[in-house]
Write a protein that holds these residues in place. Structure first.
Motif, PDB file in Angstrom:
ATOM      1  N   ALA A   1      15.387 -27.297 -10.545  1.00 19.53           N
ATOM      2  CA  ALA A   1      15.579 -25.788 -10.324  1.00 19.53           C
ATOM      3  C   ALA A   1      15.924 -25.477  -8.930  1.00 19.53           C
ATOM      4  O   ALA A   1      14.944 -26.016  -7.798  1.00 19.53           O
ATOM      5  N   ALA A   2      16.762 -25.007  -8.380  1.00 18.57           N
ATOM      6  CA  ALA A   2      16.926 -24.626  -6.968  1.00 18.57           C
ATOM      7  C   ALA A   2      16.237 -23.820  -6.646  1.00 18.57           C
ATOM      8  O   ALA A   2      15.414 -22.836  -7.360  1.00 18.57           O
ATOM      9  N   GLU A   3      16.092 -23.308  -5.203  1.00 19.77           N
ATOM     10  CA  GLU A   3      15.016 -22.383  -4.735  1.00 19.77           C
ATOM     11  C   GLU A   3      15.502 -20.952  -5.284  1.00 19.77           C
ATOM     12  O   GLU A   3      14.425 -20.274  -5.550  1.00 19.77           O
ATOM     13  N   ASP A   4      16.775 -20.440  -5.571  1.00 26.24           N
ATOM     14  CA  ASP A   4      16.869 -19.214  -6.064  1.00 26.24           C
ATOM     15  C   ASP A   4      16.346 -19.055  -7.685  1.00 26.24           C
ATOM     16  O   ASP A   4      16.014 -17.984  -8.067  1.00 26.24           O
ATOM     17  N   VAL A   5      16.290 -20.210  -8.396  1.00 27.07           N
ATOM     18  CA  VAL A   5      15.439 -19.992  -9.587  1.00 27.07           C
ATOM     19  C   VAL A   5      13.961 -19.679  -9.341  1.00 27.07           C
ATOM     20  O   VAL A   5      13.388 -18.884  -9.925  1.00 27.07           O
ATOM     21  N   LEU A   6      13.507 -20.538  -8.453  1.00 24.13           N
ATOM     22  CA  LEU A   6      11.973 -20.428  -8.187  1.00 24.13           C
ATOM     23  C   LEU A   6      11.453 -19.097  -7.960  1.00 24.13           C
ATOM     24  O   LEU A   6      10.637 -18.610  -8.136  1.00 24.13           O
ATOM     25  N   LEU A   7      12.230 -18.288  -7.047  1.00 22.84           N
ATOM     26  CA  LEU A   7      12.266 -17.240  -6.243  1.00 22.84           C
ATOM     27  C   LEU A   7      12.667 -16.087  -6.907  1.00 22.84           C
ATOM     28  O   LEU A   7      12.050 -14.957  -6.529  1.00 22.84           O
ATOM     29  N   GLY A   8      13.884 -16.220  -7.655  1.00 27.41           N
ATOM     30  CA  GLY A   8      14.597 -15.108  -8.354  1.00 27.41           C
ATOM     31  C   GLY A   8      14.278 -14.856  -9.866  1.00 27.41           C
ATOM     32  O   GLY A   8      14.636 -13.946 -10.337  1.00 27.41           O
ATOM     33  N   ALA A   9      13.837 -15.889 -10.498  1.00 24.19           N
ATOM     34  CA  ALA A   9      13.506 -15.667 -11.923  1.00 24.19           C
ATOM     35  C   ALA A   9      12.417 -14.252 -12.115  1.00 24.19           C
ATOM     36  O   ALA A   9      11.783 -14.218 -11.443  1.00 24.19           O
ATOM     37  N   GLU A  10      12.555 -13.625 -13.348  1.00 24.81           N
ATOM     38  CA  GLU A  10      11.918 -12.530 -13.561  1.00 24.81           C
ATOM     39  C   GLU A  10      10.129 -13.119 -13.693  1.00 24.81           C
ATOM     40  O   GLU A  10       9.305 -12.382 -13.018  1.00 24.81           O
ATOM     41  N   HIS A  11      10.015 -14.299 -14.090  1.00 26.42           N
ATOM     42  CA  HIS A  11       8.567 -15.026 -14.249  1.00 26.42           C
ATOM     43  C   HIS A  11       8.503 -16.244 -13.821  1.00 26.42           C
ATOM     44  O   HIS A  11       9.332 -16.845 -14.164  1.00 26.42           O
ATOM     45  N   LEU A  12       7.565 -16.739 -13.122  1.00 25.16           N
ATOM     46  CA  LEU A  12       7.345 -17.968 -12.673  1.00 25.16           C
ATOM     47  C   LEU A  12       5.987 -18.481 -12.804  1.00 25.16           C
ATOM     48  O   LEU A  12       4.936 -17.850 -12.450  1.00 25.16           O
ATOM     49  N   PHE A  13       5.706 -19.295 -14.362  1.00 26.42           N
ATOM     50  CA  PHE A  13       4.554 -19.592 -14.508  1.00 26.42           C
ATOM     51  C   PHE A  13       4.091 -21.130 -14.116  1.00 26.42           C
ATOM     52  O   PHE A  13       4.912 -21.812 -14.185  1.00 26.42           O
ATOM     53  N   VAL A  14       2.800 -21.179 -13.646  1.00 25.12           N
ATOM     54  CA  VAL A  14       2.233 -22.561 -13.204  1.00 25.12           C
ATOM     55  C   VAL A  14       1.003 -22.826 -13.905  1.00 25.12           C
ATOM     56  O   VAL A  14       0.343 -21.734 -14.493  1.00 25.12           O
ATOM     57  N   ASP A  15       0.626 -23.852 -14.016  1.00 25.71           N
ATOM     58  CA  ASP A  15      -0.920 -24.133 -14.870  1.00 25.71           C
ATOM     59  C   ASP A  15      -1.822 -24.045 -13.754  1.00 25.71           C
ATOM     60  O   ASP A  15      -2.953 -23.541 -14.044  1.00 25.71           O
ATOM     61  N   ASP A  16      -1.603 -24.725 -12.579  1.00 28.21           N
ATOM     62  CA  ASP A  16      -2.812 -24.942 -11.555  1.00 28.21           C
ATOM     63  C   ASP A  16      -2.194 -24.767 -10.240  1.00 28.21           C
ATOM     64  O   ASP A  16      -1.471 -25.669  -9.757  1.00 28.21           O
ATOM     65  N   TRP A  17      -2.269 -23.595  -9.704  1.00 29.50           N
ATOM     66  CA  TRP A  17      -1.724 -23.442  -8.388  1.00 29.50           C
ATOM     67  C   TRP A  17      -2.241 -24.054  -7.337  1.00 29.50           C
ATOM     68  O   TRP A  17      -1.434 -24.676  -6.435  1.00 29.50           O
ATOM     69  N   GLY A  18      -3.342 -24.402  -7.291  1.00 24.78           N
ATOM     70  CA  GLY A  18      -3.964 -25.340  -6.333  1.00 24.78           C
ATOM     71  C   GLY A  18      -3.250 -26.619  -6.337  1.00 24.78           C
ATOM     72  O   GLY A  18      -3.040 -26.979  -5.218  1.00 24.78           O
ATOM     73  N   LEU A  19      -3.221 -27.276  -7.475  1.00 26.98           N
ATOM     74  CA  LEU A  19      -2.362 -28.484  -7.293  1.00 26.98           C
ATOM     75  C   LEU A  19      -0.931 -28.559  -7.045  1.00 26.98           C
ATOM     76  O   LEU A  19      -0.460 -29.198  -6.330  1.00 26.98           O
ATOM     77  N   VAL A  20      -0.060 -27.392  -7.500  1.00 27.79           N
ATOM     78  CA  VAL A  20       1.117 -27.196  -7.190  1.00 27.79           C
ATOM     79  C   VAL A  20       1.401 -26.912  -5.583  1.00 27.79           C
ATOM     80  O   VAL A  20       2.453 -27.476  -5.088  1.00 27.79           O
ATOM     81  N   SER A  21       0.463 -26.030  -5.269  1.00 30.77           N
ATOM     82  CA  SER A  21       0.739 -25.660  -3.841  1.00 30.77           C
ATOM     83  C   SER A  21       0.542 -26.779  -2.763  1.00 30.77           C
ATOM     84  O   SER A  21       1.023 -26.788  -1.511  1.00 30.77           O
TER      85      SER A  21
END
Length: 307
Positions: free
Chosen positions: A236-256
């Motif tokens: 997924a390109a940056e505009d998908v991550l920043l532009g989709a209506e909803h962005l769900f993750v399981d564990d923000w600590g691990l992702v970030s």
């Protein structure tokens, strides 16, 4: 009296597959995520060793410790990107289980099959969090390896997918994958897409199961109301991550903390933030699903509230 060491049991791949056939991986993974939310389960920090193989391919070894309701262990999963060219699976690994009292290893088992099942079950659990599975008629599949096969099999087992548009950079692998699917999952109509764009544009749900480290799917390809399951994390390109209506993750600590991935780099730059935290400027905040939706998942329209 001196205690005897615990016996060490080994389970080979055939035994692991036989045992896994006796339970639903979707139920197991959903229970694990609910356990994490209730603090009955947890994961420790991942250790990663990365290197360049003699043929120039990227190789890595990941060690992932975890616990669930008094059971302790870890997964070691290794991969080399050139393995498929040798006719080998891209990934192979082991799972170790420990004695709760002594911490001795008591079981070593082949890990690739469980790892593939776990990954597919995480994706399907995430999808079930935002869509009723029987309503998912068509999927696009980017990449045609073990993960793609396992995802489609689990989706089909739960009443989803009537047709699939598949794409791979290797036409021969894509053709072989399509033929295998037609034989193993005859209820799914399989077509080979000419390019990733046509596959994504045609489907309600896209499964990205590649090994890319370069993003190539822009938001404009995703139809309104569609869901993008970012299994391999960098399609997924940056505009998908920043532009989709909803962005769900399981564990923000691990992702970030994972700055090898685009979303982690956006977090480091302050352009993506965790749930309930306002992102500065043109950035965005992520969400965790009220149903413990467990995957980097992008939706182009508000998800329904019911399962």
């Amino acid at each position: 009296m001196q205690a005897e060491p615990s016996p060490l049991r080994y389970l080979d791949g055939a035994t692991v597959k036989s045992l896994c056939a006796g339970f639903d991986p979707l139920d197991a993974v959903t229970e694990a995520f609910l356990g994490v939310r209730a603090q009955r389960s947890g994961v420790a920090t991942e250790a990663a060793l990365r290197w360049t193989a003699p043929d120039g391919a990227a190789a890595r070894s990941l060690v992932l410790p975890a616990w669930h309701e008094g059971a302790y262990g870890c997964k070691i999963i290794n991969a080399s990107l050139s393995n498929p060219d040798r006719g080998l699976p891209r990934a192979a690994g082991l799972i170790l289980l420990y004695d709760k009292q002594t911490a001795e290893p008591v079981c070593i088992m082949e890990g690739a099959h469980i790892s593939a099942l776990r990954t597919a079950a995480v994706s399907v659990a995430a999808l079930r969090g935002v869509r009723r599975l029987p309503t998912v008629d068509r999927v696009a599949v980017l990449g045609t390896g073990v993960q793609a096969r396992t995802h489609l099999g689990l989706l089909a087992a739960h009443g989803a997918v009537k047709s699939a548009s598949v794409y791979d950079l290797s036409p021969s692998r894509c053709q072989a994958f399509a033929e295998e699917l037609r034989a193993s999952l005859p209820g799914i109509e399989v077509e080979i897409a000419a390019d990733p764009e046509s596959a994504v544009r045609s489907a309600q749900v896209t499964l990205a199961t590649t090994t890319t480290t370069t993003s190539y799917v822009p938001l404009a390809w995703l139809p309104e109301g569609s869901v993008f399951l970012n299994v391999s994390l960098d399609d997924a390109a940056e505009d998908v991550l920043l532009g989709a209506e909803h962005l769900f993750v399981d564990d923000w600590g691990l992702v970030s903390e994972d700055d090898t991935r685009l979303l982690g780099r956006l977090a480091k730059a302050g352009r993506a933030t965790g749930p309930d935290t306002r992102a500065p400027g043109p950035g965005r905040s992520t969400q965790t699903s009220p149903r413990s939706c467990p995957a980097p998942t992008s939706a182009r329209s508000p998800p329904p509230t019911g399962r």
